[in-house]
Scaffold this active site. Structure first.
Site, short mmCIF file in Angstrom:
data_model
loop_
_atom_site.label_atom_id
_atom_site.label_comp_id
_atom_site.label_asym_id
_atom_site.label_seq_id
_atom_site.Cartn_x
_atom_site.Cartn_y
_atom_site.Cartn_z
CE LYS A 56 -3.80 -2.51 2.07
NZ LYS A 56 -4.47 -3.04 3.25
CD GLN A 100 -3.58 -4.49 6.42
OE1 GLN A 100 -3.69 -3.49 5.73
NE2 GLN A 100 -3.96 -5.68 6.01
CG ASP A 123 -9.98 -0.38 4.93
OD1 ASP A 123 -9.78 -0.88 3.81
OD2 ASP A 123 -9.31 -0.65 5.94
N1 GUN Z 1 -6.86 -6.92 6.08
C1 GUN Z 1 -7.08 -7.67 4.97
N2 GUN Z 1 -7.69 -6.94 4.02
C2 GUN Z 1 -7.86 -5.71 4.52
C3 GUN Z 1 -8.43 -4.50 4.01
O1 GUN Z 1 -8.93 -4.42 2.88
N3 GUN Z 1 -8.40 -3.43 4.85
C4 GUN Z 1 -7.89 -3.51 6.10
N4 GUN Z 1 -7.93 -2.41 6.86
N5 GUN Z 1 -7.36 -4.60 6.62
C5 GUN Z 1 -7.35 -5.69 5.82
#
Ligand code: GUN
Length: 299
Positions: A56, A100, A123
């Site tokens: 990311k 995350q 998100d």
């Molecule tokens: N963990 C796995 N996929 C994601 C996601 O799309 N967003 C977040 N915040 N955590 C994750």
């Protein structure tokens, strides 16, 4: 035997979307002096999360964004995490915040989402954005579901009237993708671990979305011939080759039994290499949307 399915190459669509986002970032900088900013928060040492968070950070920088990654120790307290989110909420250079998941077990995810500014919730996990999605209002929607819809529209085309079955009811994928399919005028069923005769339910689907987190659970004979199959699963399993397995080596597989499904489906996303690659691209897109809204610009 029937024709094998068309494999939906997530890399192609993700690269294209990232390219479009990069062009938009350049335009925003040049014409409005606006640099979209993304903050990613990682708590602890989970190896998969570390890989996602690095990706990311790298892709947001490559798109020309202001990108910061905050790494907190596994032992971080709820107060520390909440204070960081509050500070990012208040930081005008940050337009998108992603915490995350999963968090270490001693931390309360719901409490964090409750204070996260919905306008920075790239998100789409806050209650405000979930409510906007369920109400058909503009908002920030979860990245993997949005990415899945892009792949479906690019391959299947018009989704009107199609029967869609989503296996899984998580807040991150199952529920939001069901809402997006409904918005696209599909007839949607959400199936889950308690669904009776799951294979028969899946067999009705023109569009089958697998988001359960169980390796190769969906077998070839659960799939309607010609269906579009979106496999959201990312599961680590031992290699099939017993020599490699004995060495403790693992690989990633989806929730769908790919080899079997390939002979039945019309389209299928591989895992890895399918919808997972779209997630980061949509995250960048959401950050641009959030930045433009914050600056009062047209989306
Ligand atoms: N963990 C796995 N996929 C994601 C996601 O799309 N967003 C977040 N915040 N955590 C994750």
């Amino acid at each position: 035997m029937s024709q094998p399915a068309q494999i939906i190459d997530g890399k192609v669509y993700a690269e294209r979307l990232r390219g479009q986002v990069g062009e938009e970032v350049a335009r925003l900088k040049a014409t409005h002096g606006l640099t979209p900013g993304l903050a990613v928060v990682l708590v602890g040492e989970d190896p998969a999360s570390q890989i996602y968070v690095r990706s990311k950070g790298e892709h947001s920088k490559a798109a020309g964004m202001h990108s910061v990654t905050h790494r907190l120790a596994e032992s971080a307290t709820q107060d520390e995490l909440m204070a960081l989110v509050e500070a990012l909420n208040a930081d005008p250079a940050i337009h998108g915040i992603l915490v995350q998941l999963p968090l270490p077990r001693h931390l309360d995810e719901k409490a964090v989402l409750a204070i996260l500014d919905p306008e920075k919730d790239v998100d789409g996990l806050t209650m405000v954005n979930a409510g906007r999605l369920a109400s058909g209002l503009p908002g920030l929607y979860p990245c993997t579901p949005v990415g899945s819809m892009i792949l479906l529209r690019e391959t299947v085309g018009d989704l009107t009237g199609k029967r869609a079955v989503v296996v899984g009811r998580s807040m991150l994928v199952g529920r939001p993708i069901a809402q997006l399919l409904l918005q696209a005028d599909c007839t949607v069923t959400i199936a889950h671990s308690r669904t009776q005769d799951l294979p028969a339910v899946c067999r009705e689907a023109d569009i089958l979305v697998a988001a359960v987190g169980r390796p190769r659970m969906i077998r070839g004979d659960w799939i309607k011939p010609g269906a579009a199959v979106i496999d959201v699963g990312i599961n680590r399993v031992p290699f099939d080759d017993p020599v490699k397995a004995a060495e403790g080596r693992t690989k990633v597989v989806g929730d769908v039994h790919f080899k079997e499904a390939l002979q039945v489906a019309g389209w299928i996303t591989p895992a890895p290499g399918g919808v997972g690659l779209m997630t980061v691209a949509v995250l960048l897109q959401n950050t641009v949307i959030a930045a433009k809204r914050a600056a009062g610009l047209e989306i």
